[in-house]
Scaffold this motif. Structure first.
Motif, PDB file in Angstrom:
ATOM      1  N   GLY A   1       0.806  -1.216   0.000  1.00 41.44           N
ATOM      2  CA  GLY A   1       0.000   0.000   0.000  1.00 41.44           C
ATOM      3  C   GLY A   1       0.837   1.264   0.000  1.00 41.44           C
ATOM      4  O   GLY A   1       0.537   2.221  -0.718  1.00 41.44           O
TER       5      GLY A   1
ATOM      6  N   PHE B   1       0.754   4.128  -2.972  1.00 38.59           N
ATOM      7  CA  PHE B   1       0.455   5.539  -2.761  1.00 38.59           C
ATOM      8  C   PHE B   1       1.633   6.441  -3.124  1.00 38.59           C
ATOM      9  O   PHE B   1       1.446   7.535  -3.661  1.00 38.59           O
ATOM     10  CB  PHE B   1       0.068   5.788  -1.297  1.00 38.59           C
ATOM     11  CG  PHE B   1      -1.375   5.565  -0.996  1.00 38.59           C
ATOM     12  CD1 PHE B   1      -2.331   6.512  -1.328  1.00 38.59           C
ATOM     13  CD2 PHE B   1      -1.796   4.405  -0.365  1.00 38.59           C
ATOM     14  CE1 PHE B   1      -3.664   6.312  -1.034  1.00 38.59           C
ATOM     15  CE2 PHE B   1      -3.138   4.193  -0.068  1.00 38.59           C
ATOM     16  CZ  PHE B   1      -4.073   5.149  -0.404  1.00 38.59           C
TER      17      PHE B   1
ATOM     18  N   HIS C   1      -2.774   6.802 -11.831  1.00 43.08           N
ATOM     19  CA  HIS C   1      -3.286   5.845 -10.849  1.00 43.08           C
ATOM     20  C   HIS C   1      -4.463   5.070 -11.418  1.00 43.08           C
ATOM     21  O   HIS C   1      -4.759   3.972 -10.958  1.00 43.08           O
ATOM     22  CB  HIS C   1      -3.720   6.581  -9.584  1.00 43.08           C
ATOM     23  CG  HIS C   1      -2.607   6.777  -8.603  1.00 43.08           C
ATOM     24  ND1 HIS C   1      -1.771   5.761  -8.208  1.00 43.08           N
ATOM     25  CD2 HIS C   1      -2.184   7.884  -7.930  1.00 43.08           C
ATOM     26  CE1 HIS C   1      -0.898   6.215  -7.329  1.00 43.08           C
ATOM     27  NE2 HIS C   1      -1.119   7.501  -7.147  1.00 43.08           N
TER      28      HIS C   1
ATOM     29  N   TRP D   1     -10.190   4.713  -7.568  1.00 38.15           N
ATOM     30  CA  TRP D   1      -9.877   5.135  -6.209  1.00 38.15           C
ATOM     31  C   TRP D   1     -10.212   4.070  -5.165  1.00 38.15           C
ATOM     32  O   TRP D   1      -9.748   4.146  -4.035  1.00 38.15           O
ATOM     33  CB  TRP D   1     -10.684   6.397  -5.881  1.00 38.15           C
ATOM     34  CG  TRP D   1     -12.160   6.211  -6.116  1.00 38.15           C
ATOM     35  CD1 TRP D   1     -13.080   5.665  -5.271  1.00 38.15           C
ATOM     36  CD2 TRP D   1     -12.868   6.508  -7.317  1.00 38.15           C
ATOM     37  NE1 TRP D   1     -14.316   5.611  -5.853  1.00 38.15           N
ATOM     38  CE2 TRP D   1     -14.222   6.130  -7.115  1.00 38.15           C
ATOM     39  CE3 TRP D   1     -12.505   7.085  -8.536  1.00 38.15           C
ATOM     40  CZ2 TRP D   1     -15.195   6.291  -8.102  1.00 38.15           C
ATOM     41  CZ3 TRP D   1     -13.479   7.245  -9.511  1.00 38.15           C
ATOM     42  CH2 TRP D   1     -14.811   6.847  -9.289  1.00 38.15           C
TER      43      TRP D   1
ATOM     44  N   PHE E   1      -7.460   2.198  -3.135  1.00 36.67           N
ATOM     45  CA  PHE E   1      -6.767   3.138  -2.254  1.00 36.67           C
ATOM     46  C   PHE E   1      -7.625   3.467  -1.031  1.00 36.67           C
ATOM     47  O   PHE E   1      -7.103   3.591   0.081  1.00 36.67           O
ATOM     48  CB  PHE E   1      -6.421   4.407  -3.038  1.00 36.67           C
ATOM     49  CG  PHE E   1      -5.467   4.171  -4.171  1.00 36.67           C
ATOM     50  CD1 PHE E   1      -4.098   4.202  -3.965  1.00 36.67           C
ATOM     51  CD2 PHE E   1      -5.921   3.896  -5.452  1.00 36.67           C
ATOM     52  CE1 PHE E   1      -3.207   3.976  -4.994  1.00 36.67           C
ATOM     53  CE2 PHE E   1      -5.043   3.660  -6.499  1.00 36.67           C
ATOM     54  CZ  PHE E   1      -3.678   3.695  -6.271  1.00 36.67           C
TER      55      PHE E   1
ATOM     56  N   SER F   1      -6.644   2.694   2.895  1.00 39.76           N
ATOM     57  CA  SER F   1      -6.673   3.790   3.869  1.00 39.76           C
ATOM     58  C   SER F   1      -7.601   3.465   5.040  1.00 39.76           C
ATOM     59  O   SER F   1      -7.262   3.714   6.203  1.00 39.76           O
ATOM     60  CB  SER F   1      -7.126   5.089   3.188  1.00 39.76           C
ATOM     61  OG  SER F   1      -6.224   5.462   2.176  1.00 39.76           O
TER      62      SER F   1
ATOM     63  N   VAL G   1      -3.863  10.876   3.318  1.00 42.74           N
ATOM     64  CA  VAL G   1      -3.410   9.745   2.505  1.00 42.74           C
ATOM     65  C   VAL G   1      -4.199   9.673   1.197  1.00 42.74           C
ATOM     66  O   VAL G   1      -3.634   9.453   0.124  1.00 42.74           O
ATOM     67  CB  VAL G   1      -3.540   8.434   3.303  1.00 42.74           C
ATOM     68  CG1 VAL G   1      -3.290   7.228   2.403  1.00 42.74           C
ATOM     69  CG2 VAL G   1      -2.551   8.425   4.460  1.00 42.74           C
ATOM     70  N   MET G   2      -5.515   9.870   1.269  1.00 42.85           N
ATOM     71  CA  MET G   2      -6.310   9.848   0.053  1.00 42.85           C
ATOM     72  C   MET G   2      -5.987  11.041  -0.854  1.00 42.85           C
ATOM     73  O   MET G   2      -6.058  10.942  -2.079  1.00 42.85           O
ATOM     74  CB  MET G   2      -7.796   9.825   0.394  1.00 42.85           C
ATOM     75  CG  MET G   2      -8.305   8.481   0.855  1.00 42.85           C
ATOM     76  SD  MET G   2      -7.949   7.120  -0.297  1.00 42.85           S
ATOM     77  CE  MET G   2      -8.745   7.697  -1.800  1.00 42.85           C
TER      78      MET G   2
ATOM     79  N   LEU H   1      -3.071  12.139  -1.335  1.00 43.42           N
ATOM     80  CA  LEU H   1      -1.861  11.751  -2.052  1.00 43.42           C
ATOM     81  C   LEU H   1      -2.200  10.986  -3.323  1.00 43.42           C
ATOM     82  O   LEU H   1      -1.490  11.100  -4.329  1.00 43.42           O
ATOM     83  CB  LEU H   1      -0.967  10.904  -1.143  1.00 43.42           C
ATOM     84  CG  LEU H   1       0.419  10.550  -1.678  1.00 43.42           C
ATOM     85  CD1 LEU H   1       1.202  11.811  -2.027  1.00 43.42           C
ATOM     86  CD2 LEU H   1       1.177   9.722  -0.639  1.00 43.42           C
ATOM     87  N   TYR H   2      -3.289  10.216  -3.257  1.00 44.42           N
ATOM     88  CA  TYR H   2      -3.752   9.529  -4.475  1.00 44.42           C
ATOM     89  C   TYR H   2      -4.243  10.542  -5.511  1.00 44.42           C
ATOM     90  O   TYR H   2      -3.844  10.508  -6.676  1.00 44.42           O
ATOM     91  CB  TYR H   2      -4.869   8.543  -4.134  1.00 44.42           C
ATOM     92  CG  TYR H   2      -5.743   8.212  -5.312  1.00 44.42           C
ATOM     93  CD1 TYR H   2      -5.298   7.355  -6.310  1.00 44.42           C
ATOM     94  CD2 TYR H   2      -7.010   8.795  -5.465  1.00 44.42           C
ATOM     95  CE1 TYR H   2      -6.091   7.072  -7.410  1.00 44.42           C
ATOM     96  CE2 TYR H   2      -7.802   8.512  -6.554  1.00 44.42           C
ATOM     97  CZ  TYR H   2      -7.342   7.650  -7.529  1.00 44.42           C
ATOM     98  OH  TYR H   2      -8.118   7.381  -8.617  1.00 44.42           O
TER      99      TYR H   2
END
Length: 272
Positions: A26, A30, A44, A140, A143, A147, A187-188, A190-191
């Protein structure tokens, strides 16, 4: 029964190794755009199917490892299904409105009671079920699954599960939910940040630039685009944890005691 509370799903060495492996995958998924060359063809949307294909067998591996380490049985799987269904049903109640997503407090409390390994699997399964329920299947989704897994697992890793109870435990969980809600949003981000074109030069992702420069832009992007959204999620998670936490913690602990996941089945020899 001992006064000390046992984890209903113990995190043994094999389960721990599986969690480390899936978490490492993971982190790479990311973070790889931050280290990629400008001509790497960042997308992505193209790597997401590969991540999803890797994530599913790794999650199965975590479950198998927990079965091998702690005897996870049908009762635990049933509880996993019930909690995931409840979480998936809660998410649409506030999703899309200022970050108000009531499912997060359930992940905090469930991870606390059921442990980090169970929480990790619950986070992924809940987000997967929610995506199917709301039609939110897209690049998404894997991801989001990762997360949410980290979010729920973190609650299970909080210290003092045998000693910290009552108001102190509730405040700890509310504080964790508040901070971890921001972490989830970051963190999301960053996606999404690496694939959104046309941003201002001060917040845009520049492939191939020094990592420190891109991280400064990323922080500016988070503040400019999602700080208010993450704040709504954090406040709601903390408030619901404080308001509903005592009753739900008691119910979850009662259910896990009755299920007695770690009880070993033995057979006595027939009497003559």
């Amino acid at each position: 029964m001992s006064g000390r509370r046992m984890r209903p799903v113990r995190l043994g060495p094999r389960a721990l190794a599986a969690l480390v492996l899936v978490s490492a995958v993971g982190v790479i998924a990311f973070g790889w755009p931050l280290l990629a060359d400008p001509g790497a063809g960042l997308a992505h949307s193209r790597d997401a199917p590969w991540l999803f294909a890797a994530l599913l067998p790794l999650l199965v591996g975590v479950v198998v490892a927990m079965i091998a380490d702690s005897g996870l049985d049908a009762k635990a799987v049933a509880m996993l299904g019930v909690l995931a269904a409840v979480g998936a049903a809660l998410r649409p109640l506030g999703a899309g409105t200022a970050g108000l997503e009531p499912m997060f407090f359930l992940m905090v409390l469930s991870g606390r009671v059921l442990g980090p390994g169970f929480g990790f699997v619950l986070g992924s399964v809940t987000m997967f079920a929610s995506a199917l329920l709301t039609g939110g299947v897209g690049p998404w989704m894997p991801f989001q699954m990762l997360s949410m897994s980290w979010f729920a697992m973190g609650a299970g890793l909080l210290p003092g599960p045998d000693r910290l109870r009552g108001r102190a435990e509730l405040l700890t969980l509310a504080g964790y939910g508040f901070v971890a809600s921001f972490a989830y949003g970051t963190v999301m981000n960053l996606y999404g940040w690496t694939i959104v074109p046309g941003l201002g030069s001060g917040v845009s992702f520049h492939p191939g630039d020094p990592l420190a420069d891109n991280l400064v832009r990323f922080l500016a992007y988070c503040v400019a685009t999602s700080l208010g959204w993450d704040l709504g999620r954090a406040v709601l998670t903390a408030v619901l944890t404080l308001a509903v936490g005592p009753a739900l913690l008691k119910a979850l602990r009662r259910a896990t005691r009755r299920a007695n996941f770690e009880a070993q089945v033995t057979f006595d020899a027939p009497r003559e």
